[in-house]
Design an enzyme around this catalytic site. Structure first.
Site, mmCIF file in Angstrom:
data_model
loop_
_atom_site.group_PDB
_atom_site.id
_atom_site.type_symbol
_atom_site.label_atom_id
_atom_site.label_comp_id
_atom_site.label_asym_id
_atom_site.label_seq_id
_atom_site.Cartn_x
_atom_site.Cartn_y
_atom_site.Cartn_z
ATOM 1 N N GLY A 154 0.820 -1.193 0.000
ATOM 2 C CA GLY A 154 0.000 0.000 0.000
ATOM 3 C C GLY A 154 0.860 1.251 0.000
ATOM 4 O O GLY A 154 2.061 1.211 0.293
ATOM 5 N N CYS A 155 0.236 2.382 -0.323
ATOM 6 C CA CYS A 155 0.989 3.641 -0.430
ATOM 7 C C CYS A 155 1.443 4.141 0.938
ATOM 8 O O CYS A 155 2.640 4.381 1.147
ATOM 9 C CB CYS A 155 0.150 4.689 -1.154
ATOM 10 S SG CYS A 155 -1.521 4.899 -0.521
ATOM 11 N N TYR A 156 0.526 4.292 1.877
ATOM 12 C CA TYR A 156 0.922 4.723 3.211
ATOM 13 C C TYR A 156 1.943 3.765 3.830
ATOM 14 O O TYR A 156 2.964 4.204 4.392
ATOM 15 C CB TYR A 156 -0.292 4.820 4.132
ATOM 16 C CG TYR A 156 -1.155 6.041 3.973
ATOM 17 C CD1 TYR A 156 -0.632 7.329 4.067
ATOM 18 C CD2 TYR A 156 -2.528 5.915 3.775
ATOM 19 C CE1 TYR A 156 -1.446 8.450 3.949
ATOM 20 C CE2 TYR A 156 -3.349 7.032 3.665
ATOM 21 C CZ TYR A 156 -2.804 8.288 3.758
ATOM 22 O OH TYR A 156 -3.603 9.401 3.651
ATOM 23 N N THR A 158 4.170 1.884 2.434
ATOM 24 C CA THR A 158 5.483 2.051 1.819
ATOM 25 C C THR A 158 6.252 3.178 2.491
ATOM 26 O O THR A 158 7.428 3.024 2.863
ATOM 27 C CB THR A 158 5.338 2.325 0.312
ATOM 28 O OG1 THR A 158 4.763 1.178 -0.318
ATOM 29 C CG2 THR A 158 6.688 2.618 -0.318
#
Length: 351
Positions: A154-156, A158
């Site tokens: 996921g972005c957060y 990472t």
């Protein structure tokens, strides 16, 4: 590899699908031969994305998502579809010998019960959870290179995991009371119509959301617990920025004993010295979302507050590129035997 790798993309109409199509125009060893959408089938990519006009990729005709067709035509397939949908398609493709990079959350959580608790749906392909490799190359490079199923992070997570890993791996900070304060651009909410992400709702405002139940929480805790060798619970708090792209995470930790900024900075620089997609910024310099826009870089800045004994870690990524499609392409490169950065832009668009 001497031959061109044939790639498919399931779910081309969302922001992650759009970003992956943009990135694939740069790739010299991988060709997008299938792009699917139930709603836009029959149109070309240039019809729905005018930025692809006059580019070869723009002529690709969008098809219905058909696992049999994808398996017949593709070496690797990207799944840019919602959770629950991805697990079924992934299983069908794997049965046909196709490698899969899943951008959904379906294979990120190792434990079936934890996934079902946070995502409120049954995991029908739990037999694949033990095989899926978490696609963060800085932590799992060797496993990724030998995998056929990648759970794209996921972005957060990472931004948070890359920020915290050197401190936890070197026992620099306490594992209790870690606070991750993250802000994301509006594209992180997806491309679907939603009142909360309308221009007039987002512009010239700033708000928190998803407290304290954001679904990326167990993913962050799972991975940093592995790094630390003990179970960690974090306070993870998310906010919506009035910008298109970017995540800035400010992570508050408590140092174990006294450490100078020189010592901590050297440790971080050493940890990431052979991991070129992470840039540990010079002392006194802090990351900004604009300096990673459209790239797979993660920029990390470090601050020590001697009054509170805190190490404050700042981590910036582009949520659509490093946080989704760019990282997916990094993983696809690795599982297909290519250089990790092939086809990836290395300089942001400025200003």
């Amino acid at each position: 590899m001497s031959h061109t790798i044939k790639a498919g993309l399931v779910g081309v109409t969302g922001y992650t699908g759009m970003e992956l199509a943009r990135l694939m125009t740069h790739h010299s060893s991988m060709e997008l031969v299938r792009a699917t959408s139930r709603s836009e089938a029959g149109k070309t990519l240039a019809d729905i994305y005018p930025f692809l006009n006059r580019l070869p990729l723009g002529e690709l005709v969008i098809t219905q998502p058909d696992p049999a067709d994808l398996a017949a035509e593709c070496d690797v397939v990207f799944l840019a579809v919602p959770h629950k949908t991805a697990m079924e398609i992934a299983a069908a493709l794997l049965e046909e010998g196709v490698k899969v990079v899943d951008l959904s959350a379906d294979f990120r959580i190792n434990d079936k019960a934890t996934y079902e608790q946070w995502y409120a749906t049954e995991h029908t392909k739990a037999d694949l959870l033990s095989e899926a490799v978490y696609g963060l190359p800085e932590l799992y490079l060797d496993q990724i290179m030998g995998a056929r199923l990648i759970a794209n992070p996921g972005c957060y997570p990472t931004s948070a995991i890359l920020g915290l890993t050197p401190a936890l791996a070197n026992n620099l900070v306490e594992t209790e009371n870690i606070v991750i304060d993250s802000k994301s651009g509006a594209s992180g909410a997806g491309r679907g119509a939603n009142v909360g992400t309308l221009f007039c709702e987002v512009h010239d405002s700033f708000r928190a959301y998803g407290l304290p139940t954001h679904r990326h929480t167990p993913e962050i805790e799972q991975e940093i617990s592995k790094v630390a060798g003990e179970d960690i619970t974090v306070s993870f708090n998310t906010h919506l920025l009035p910008i298109d792209r970017g995540i800035l995470s400010t992570i508050y930790t408590k140092l174990k004993g006294e450490k100078t900024l020189d010592e901590v900075h050297e440790l971080y620089a050493d940890f990431y010295s052979d991991k070129p997609m992470v840039r540990v910024l010079p002392k006194g310099q802090l990351p900004e979302t604009r300096f990673v826009r459209g790239t797979v870089f993660c920029d990390i800045g470090l601050v020590i507050d001697p009054r509170t004994g805190r190490l404050i870690i700042l981590s910036a990524i582009d949520n659509l590129c490093r946080g989704a499609s760019g990282q997916a392409l990094m993983n696809a490169n690795l599982i297909c035997g290519l250089d990790i950065d092939e086809g990836l832009p290395m300089a942001p668009v400025m200003p």
